[in-house]
Enzyme design. Structure first.
Site: not given
Length: 286
Positions: A33, A63, A152, A36, A188-190, A30
């Protein structure tokens, strides 16, 4: 055509039973961005109008290690469905934890083996066992002909490819190049965790990799030296880039590439900027 949002394996099986053509899956946690979206578009192009593209959205607890960001990991399902649909998805499968792990935390898991114990696996013990277990389950649930993953996460891609071969999954694993933002930071989602000043420091990861890649004519040792020099300077920045590892890797088995290595290699980095852990890599040919 609108993407269908499904939450249970039963719904998914019923929907897939009515589908024709090739089937592709893009697995995500989820917070989607443009990176994805690139995976979904690649899947749509490959399977064509007659095929089916499934996007899975599942934050996999297996994970995440102790003290990692499972609880604060962004969950943006409505926006995810909108992005997936715009990129060409037919189905968004967003199961609950109880749907994926109906008996609670699974007693039987897939071990990633030696390849999963190095680099990211050494920094995050058990991480790739959790990745392999959930990917295997989602492959069973979606039964795709092809599955797309981003380059990535280079070690993840290598481990999943090896798992598919070793366990005879009838699926082609397809890698898609890293998508970068205008300042060259890998999407990255982060990234949303970074403050404005932390974002400036985070740029040094990609700068180190690109500087290392530019030194490739001098061989692997020159690549390591050039990248390390950038990261050493970044360690003195405010806020600092706190290096976890910098490695030049043989992608065949994810071991350190020798100084006389020829062919493809992956220059990979992991570091913390503030409270956020970031990874990135570039591919180099010697």
């Amino acid at each position: 055509m609108m993407a269908e949002l499904l939450h249970t394996g039963r719904e998914l099986r019923k929907r897939l039973a009515a589908s024709d053509g090739e089937r592709g899956v893009v697995m995500t946690m989820g917070a989607l961005h443009r990176g994805h979206a690139a995976l979904i578009r690649a899947a749509r192009e490959r399977v064509g109008a007659a095929g089916t593209v499934v996007v899975t959205v599942f934050v996999n607890p297996l994970q995440f290690g102790p003290g990692e960001d499972l609880d604060r990991y962004p969950r943006t399902l409505d926006a995810d469905v909108e992005l997936a649909e715009a990129a060409g998805a037919d189905i968004v499968f967003a199961p609950a934890v109880e749907e994926v792990y109906p008996g609670g935390e699974p007693q039987v898991r897939i071990a990633a083996g030696p390849m999963g114990e190095r680099y990211e696996g050494a920094s995050r013990p058990g991480h790739f066992d959790g990745v392999c277990t959930v990917v295997a389950k989602l492959l069973h649930l979606t039964r795709p002909d092809l599955a797309w993953f981003g380059e990535k996460d280079a070690q993840q891609l290598a481990v999943i490819r090896r798992m598919a071969v070793d366990l005879n999954f009838p699926v082609e694993i397809v890698g898609v190049p890293t998508v970068r933002e205008s300042d060259q930071v890998a999407l990255s989602s982060r990234n949303r965790y970074l403050s404005a000043v932390e974002r400036i420091s985070a740029r040094e990861l990609s700068r180190a990799l690109l500087t290392g890649a530019a030194a490739a004519p001098g061989g692997p040792a020159a690549v390591r030296r050039a990248a390390r020099a950038v990261l050493d300077a970044a360690a003195e920045a405010a806020p600092p880039v706190v290096l976890d590892y910098l490695a030049l890797i043989d992608p065949a088995d994810f071991t350190e590439a020798a100084d006389d290595h020829t062919g493809e290699a992956v220059l990979a980095v992991a570091a913390r900027v503030g409270a956020t852990r970031l990874i990135d890599n570039v591919r180099i040919h010697f």
